[in-house]
Design a protein around this motif. Structure first.
Motif, PDB file in Angstrom:
ATOM      1  N   TRP A  98      21.705 -25.058 -36.667  1.00  0.00           N
ATOM      2  CA  TRP A  98      22.795 -24.474 -35.893  1.00  0.00           C
ATOM      3  C   TRP A  98      22.571 -22.969 -35.825  1.00  0.00           C
ATOM      4  CZ3 TRP A  98      25.373 -20.832 -38.677  1.00  0.00           C
ATOM      5  CH2 TRP A  98      25.587 -21.021 -40.038  1.00  0.00           C
ATOM      6  N   VAL A  99      23.130 -22.343 -34.815  1.00  0.00           N
ATOM      7  CA  VAL A  99      23.021 -20.890 -34.670  1.00  0.00           C
ATOM      8  C   VAL A  99      24.397 -20.359 -34.268  1.00  0.00           C
ATOM      9  CG1 VAL A  99      22.278 -20.925 -32.248  1.00  0.00           C
ATOM     10  CG2 VAL A  99      21.600 -19.028 -33.713  1.00  0.00           C
ATOM     11  N   GLY A 100      24.731 -19.193 -34.792  1.00  0.00           N
ATOM     12  CA  GLY A 100      26.015 -18.571 -34.469  1.00  0.00           C
ATOM     13  C   GLY A 100      26.119 -18.260 -32.981  1.00  0.00           C
ATOM     14  N   LYS A 101      27.325 -18.371 -32.450  1.00  0.00           N
ATOM     15  CA  LYS A 101      27.513 -18.234 -30.997  1.00  0.00           C
ATOM     16  C   LYS A 101      27.012 -16.910 -30.448  1.00  0.00           C
ATOM     17  CE  LYS A 101      32.372 -17.121 -31.673  1.00  0.00           C
ATOM     18  NZ  LYS A 101      33.733 -17.571 -31.445  1.00  0.00           N
ATOM     19  N   GLU A 102      27.110 -15.829 -31.228  1.00  0.00           N
ATOM     20  CA  GLU A 102      26.672 -14.519 -30.739  1.00  0.00           C
ATOM     21  C   GLU A 102      25.150 -14.393 -30.674  1.00  0.00           C
ATOM     22  OE1 GLU A 102      27.402 -14.258 -35.151  1.00  0.00           O
ATOM     23  OE2 GLU A 102      28.442 -15.138 -33.452  1.00  0.00           O
ATOM     24  N   HIS A 103      24.432 -15.365 -31.232  1.00  0.00           N
ATOM     25  CA  HIS A 103      22.963 -15.316 -31.229  1.00  0.00           C
ATOM     26  C   HIS A 103      22.338 -16.400 -30.356  1.00  0.00           C
ATOM     27  CE1 HIS A 103      23.113 -12.324 -34.370  1.00  0.00           C
ATOM     28  NE2 HIS A 103      23.921 -13.108 -35.061  1.00  0.00           N
ATOM     29  N   ARG A 104      23.155 -17.188 -29.681  1.00  0.00           N
ATOM     30  CA  ARG A 104      22.626 -18.269 -28.854  1.00  0.00           C
ATOM     31  C   ARG A 104      21.960 -17.718 -27.594  1.00  0.00           C
ATOM     32  NH1 ARG A 104      28.047 -21.588 -29.797  1.00  0.00           N
ATOM     33  NH2 ARG A 104      27.597 -22.151 -31.959  1.00  0.00           N
ATOM     34  N   GLY A 105      20.927 -18.419 -27.158  1.00  0.00           N
ATOM     35  CA  GLY A 105      20.246 -18.038 -25.928  1.00  0.00           C
ATOM     36  C   GLY A 105      19.149 -17.004 -26.104  1.00  0.00           C
ATOM     37  N   ALA A 106      18.898 -16.569 -27.332  1.00  0.00           N
ATOM     38  CA  ALA A 106      17.877 -15.546 -27.585  1.00  0.00           C
ATOM     39  C   ALA A 106      16.549 -16.135 -28.052  1.00  0.00           C
ATOM     40  CB  ALA A 106      18.389 -14.539 -28.617  1.00  0.00           C
ATOM     41  N   GLY A 107      16.489 -17.454 -28.218  1.00  0.00           N
ATOM     42  CA  GLY A 107      15.255 -18.098 -28.643  1.00  0.00           C
ATOM     43  C   GLY A 107      15.037 -18.120 -30.145  1.00  0.00           C
ATOM     44  N   PHE A 108      16.020 -17.687 -30.924  1.00  0.00           N
ATOM     45  CA  PHE A 108      15.858 -17.648 -32.385  1.00  0.00           C
ATOM     46  C   PHE A 108      15.661 -19.049 -32.976  1.00  0.00           C
ATOM     47  CE2 PHE A 108      18.562 -13.667 -32.045  1.00  0.00           C
ATOM     48  CZ  PHE A 108      17.509 -12.798 -32.260  1.00  0.00           C
ATOM     49  N   THR A 109      16.404 -20.022 -32.470  1.00  0.00           N
ATOM     50  CA  THR A 109      16.328 -21.357 -33.055  1.00  0.00           C
ATOM     51  C   THR A 109      14.966 -21.991 -32.793  1.00  0.00           C
ATOM     52  OG1 THR A 109      18.684 -21.521 -32.535  1.00  0.00           O
ATOM     53  CG2 THR A 109      17.622 -23.493 -33.377  1.00  0.00           C
ATOM     54  N   THR A 110      14.438 -21.838 -31.595  1.00  0.00           N
ATOM     55  CA  THR A 110      13.109 -22.366 -31.291  1.00  0.00           C
ATOM     56  C   THR A 110      12.059 -21.701 -32.178  1.00  0.00           C
ATOM     57  OG1 THR A 110      13.794 -22.757 -28.997  1.00  0.00           O
ATOM     58  CG2 THR A 110      11.418 -22.751 -29.456  1.00  0.00           C
ATOM     59  N   GLU A 111      12.161 -20.400 -32.330  1.00  0.00           N
ATOM     60  CA  GLU A 111      11.238 -19.643 -33.183  1.00  0.00           C
ATOM     61  C   GLU A 111      11.289 -20.153 -34.624  1.00  0.00           C
ATOM     62  OE1 GLU A 111      10.980 -14.945 -34.391  1.00  0.00           O
ATOM     63  OE2 GLU A 111      11.528 -15.426 -32.318  1.00  0.00           O
ATOM     64  N   ALA A 112      12.488 -20.360 -35.131  1.00  0.00           N
ATOM     65  CA  ALA A 112      12.657 -20.861 -36.506  1.00  0.00           C
ATOM     66  C   ALA A 112      12.163 -22.298 -36.627  1.00  0.00           C
ATOM     67  CB  ALA A 112      14.121 -20.768 -36.918  1.00  0.00           C
ATOM     68  N   LEU A 113      12.442 -23.123 -35.632  1.00  0.00           N
ATOM     69  CA  LEU A 113      12.033 -24.522 -35.670  1.00  0.00           C
ATOM     70  C   LEU A 113      10.513 -24.646 -35.704  1.00  0.00           C
ATOM     71  CD1 LEU A 113      12.681 -27.510 -35.640  1.00  0.00           C
ATOM     72  CD2 LEU A 113      13.062 -27.343 -33.165  1.00  0.00           C
ATOM     73  N   LEU A 114       9.818 -23.852 -34.916  1.00  0.00           N
ATOM     74  CA  LEU A 114       8.355 -23.893 -34.926  1.00  0.00           C
ATOM     75  C   LEU A 114       7.789 -23.447 -36.273  1.00  0.00           C
ATOM     76  CD1 LEU A 114       7.625 -22.645 -31.311  1.00  0.00           C
ATOM     77  CD2 LEU A 114       6.895 -24.835 -32.302  1.00  0.00           C
ATOM     78  N   ALA A 115       8.373 -22.414 -36.860  1.00  0.00           N
ATOM     79  CA  ALA A 115       7.913 -21.951 -38.184  1.00  0.00           C
ATOM     80  C   ALA A 115       8.164 -23.025 -39.240  1.00  0.00           C
ATOM     81  CB  ALA A 115       8.617 -20.656 -38.562  1.00  0.00           C
ATOM     82  N   ALA A 116       9.328 -23.649 -39.194  1.00  0.00           N
ATOM     83  CA  ALA A 116       9.649 -24.701 -40.164  1.00  0.00           C
ATOM     84  C   ALA A 116       8.746 -25.913 -39.976  1.00  0.00           C
ATOM     85  CB  ALA A 116      11.119 -25.105 -40.030  1.00  0.00           C
ATOM     86  N   ALA A 117       8.422 -26.239 -38.741  1.00  0.00           N
ATOM     87  CA  ALA A 117       7.539 -27.376 -38.475  1.00  0.00           C
ATOM     88  C   ALA A 117       6.149 -27.112 -39.048  1.00  0.00           C
ATOM     89  CB  ALA A 117       7.465 -27.645 -36.974  1.00  0.00           C
ATOM     90  N   ARG A 118       5.600 -25.941 -38.793  1.00  0.00           N
ATOM     91  CA  ARG A 118       4.275 -25.608 -39.340  1.00  0.00           C
ATOM     92  C   ARG A 118       4.307 -25.668 -40.870  1.00  0.00           C
ATOM     93  NH1 ARG A 118       4.645 -21.868 -35.084  1.00  0.00           N
ATOM     94  NH2 ARG A 118       3.246 -22.419 -33.384  1.00  0.00           N
TER      95      ARG A 118
END
Length: 196
Positions: A98-118
């Motif tokens: 989940w990501v806080g509403k003020e940070h949505r749409g900036a690509g942070f979650t995708t960036e974190a998901l790729l790092a966690a996957a690796r």
């Protein structure tokens, strides 16, 4: 497993700590987080303390659940959360975020998901990372797709959330999807990408 910290271009991903309770409590007041995730609703300060002081640390200790606080590398408030959870069969893990509403749409979650996957594919020897979200959670699906997850279909009554069984979208990411070797060989079915 010893708690691990990851970094991306913009994020510091570290295990949750007791001092994160207030930020987690504040973020989880968002109706969208309560609606689409399995966090309790209403979400109390006691829920946040249980998560940051007990559940997250014990998950690392018993190698079942690895929860990350997502923070901006240059400092600042909590951006969101990402968890990698062990499930059956061996080598399979499920990811949620989940990501806080003020940070949505900036690509942070995708960036974190790729790092966690690796990290999961290398440090945990994962051969399959699964994603699941209630049908209708289009933002979560978009993040999974941007990270390279392949949608595998719908599952009826696959999620139990707040006393209701819900249908889900499901997807998966394999090490080969990120150019990484798997722990065990994968034999795709005939007619499925890579099959005979």
């Amino acid at each position: 497993m010893e708690p691990t910290t990851l970094t991306t271009e913009r994020l510091l991903m570290r295990p949750f700590a007791p001092e994160d309770a207030e930020a987690v409590h504040t973020a989880c007041q968002d109706p969208e987080i309560q609606r689409w995730t399995v966090v309790p609703s209403p979400y109390t300060r006691a829920d946040a303390e249980l998560f940051t002081r007990k559940l997250s640390p014990s998950g690392w200790q018993d190698d079942t659940m690895y929860n990350y606080a997502l923070l901006l590398r240059d400092g600042g408030p909590l951006v969101g959360a990402l968890g990698v959870n062990r499930c059956a069969p061996p080598g399979t893990y499920e990811v949620g975020y989940w990501v806080g509403k003020e940070h949505r749409g900036a690509g942070f979650t995708t960036e974190a998901l790729l790092a966690a996957a690796r990290w999961a594919f290398t440090a945990l020897a994962a051969d399959r990372l699964e994603w699941r979200a209630e049908i209708g959670n289009t933002p979560s699906r978009a993040v999974a797709l941007r990270a390279g997850f392949r949608m595998e279909g719908d599952q009826r009554s696959a999620l139990f959330n707040k006393g209701i069984r819900r249908d889900t979208w499901t997807g998966a990411l394999l090490p080969a999807d990120l150019g990484l070797p798997g722990t065990h060989p994968h034999r795709p079915a005939p007619g499925v990408s890579g099959g005979l």
